[in-house]
Design a protein around this motif. Structure first.
Motif: not given
Length: 405
Positions: A293-322
């Motif tokens: 699956i890792l070889e055939q579906e790189p889009e899973r990793i793309d989704r992981l990083w898209e979610n990660t970027r959004y989550f970090k951005q929003e945590l910082a916006r709310l004022g959390f120490d990350i």
């Protein structure tokens, strides 16, 4: 007359230490998962959004992995029946190791029962008391234990500080004995990335063995999740790569990749390999399917990083120490929310759970005193709605407890 363990005095020192944890507010009890590991699941009978698992790519519940496990059980039974060196090496074990070696672009691979035993068993077997280990101060406990078991002399460099690592190497460059540089690819408590390329430069300059624990980088960094060595374009420069089958791969186990001679040596000398029964066929087949699956579906990793970027951005916006001021800045789907005080952190974690969010509190001795945090982990399978709901729970709970003002 029957007696109970609790009435015996021999282990009262353990009770005293547990009482001390309770007094500090850092004692915990295990939460029990009632269903499958997923973005939303049920712990202790309560449905929660899950930000606590290492299931980065959602493979623990993938139907293809489940079917592979079932078929392997039908074909080969439920267990191997022996350690690898006696009668427990099955054809399917060799197939998995060959697949991992190709995936990691190395000559050979050996699978251990866990990532912990892979690290500890390798370090302790390849070095002796006349040798030296140059280790990052925040390396995983399995590396620390392996280093101690090896009886080699341990030199610890400041976190990610390649210049300090070189100072230590200079001090011992004329000493007899081998030198081993070890770093995590991704550090599990802070989510930052080890300076693999810079340490490879040092290994080559000083003739040291280079070793990377890629447990949290495998399936996350590099092309198709090949890890930190691929991320830094360091193929052929790392002598020993350790990975796990228990996180992004979704199953269980660890592995070591390297030269054929390294793997052959571990067959003969790595004690966890020599004295532990090999993986059940079902687990082995599951891991093979996961690498497909890792070889055939790189889009899973793309989704992981898209979610990660959004989550970090929003945590910082709310004022959390990350992280990034008094602690390392996260660069991966592992994002700590720094609280500081251990009791306050554990209270925050319990309140989050009561409000529908599973996010684990981490306190001393796992992290230093004053650095307690809620460790969150994003996955590819969280939806934007689930992430927004988790952020809302984090925000409201933190404000109610005075963590955010």
């Amino acid at each position: 007359m029957a007696s109970t363990l609790s009435s015996r005095p021999q282990l009262q020192h353990l009770t005293a230490q547990l009482d001390e944890l309770r007094q500090k507010g850092t004692h915990f009890r295990l939460r029990v998962l009632d269903d499958m590991q997923a973005p939303i699941c049920t712990y202790d009978g309560k449905q929660v959004i899950n930000l606590a698992s290492n299931n980065y790519l959602g493979l623990t519940a993938d139907p293809r992995l489940r079917e592979a496990a079932i078929q392997a059980t039908r074909d080969y039974g439920v267990g191997s029946g022996a350690v690898r060196t006696i009668a427990g090496t099955m054809k399917i074990h060799m197939e998995l190791e060959e697949k991992i070696a190709r995936f990691k672009n190395v000559e050979a691979c050996v699978v251990f029962q866990s990532g912990f035993t892979a690290n500890a068993g390798t370090v302790s077997s390849i070095l002796g008391k006349e040798d030296f280990i140059i280790s990052d101060e925040l390396n995983h406990a399995s590396i620390i234990d392996g280093a101690r078991l090896s009886r080699a002399k341990i030199k610890v460099f400041r976190h990610k500080d390649a210049a300090h690592a070189e100072e230590l190497l200079k001090e011992i460059q004329n000493e007899p004995g081998r030198k081993l540089i070890i770093t995590d690819g991704v550090f599990s408590m802070d989510g930052d990335i080890g300076p693999v390329d810079k340490l490879c430069d040092l290994a080559e300059k000083y003739g040291a063995i280079m070793m990377v624990d890629d447990a949290h980088a495998s399936g996350v960094l590099g092309k198709n999740g090949r890890g930190s060595i691929d991320h830094f374009h360091c193929h052929g420069r790392v002598d020993i790569q350790v990975g796990t089958l228990s996180k992004a791969i979704g199953a269980l186990g660890g592995y070591v990749c390297g030269s054929k001679d390294l793997i052959d040596f571990l067959y003969h000398r790595a004690r966890p390999f020599l004295f532990s029964t090999s993986h059940p066929p079902s687990v082995t087949a599951t891991c093979i399917a996961a690498f497909d699956i890792l070889e055939q579906e790189p889009e899973r990793i793309d989704r992981l990083w898209e979610n990660t970027r959004y989550f970090k951005q929003e945590l910082a916006r709310l004022g959390f120490d990350i992280g990034g001021v008094s602690t390392p800045a996260s660069e991966t789907p592992i994002t700590p929310i720094i609280v500081g005080d251990g009791r306050r952190t554990m209270d925050f974690s319990r309140a989050l759970f009561d409000n529908g969010l599973m996010a684990t509190g981490i306190a001393f001795p796992t992290v230093p005193e004053g650095k307690a945090r809620i460790r969150t982990i994003m996955t590819s399978e969280h939806t934007r709605g689930q992430i927004d709901q988790a952020l809302d729970i984090l925000d409201k709970t933190a404000r109610k407890l005075g963590i955010l003002v």
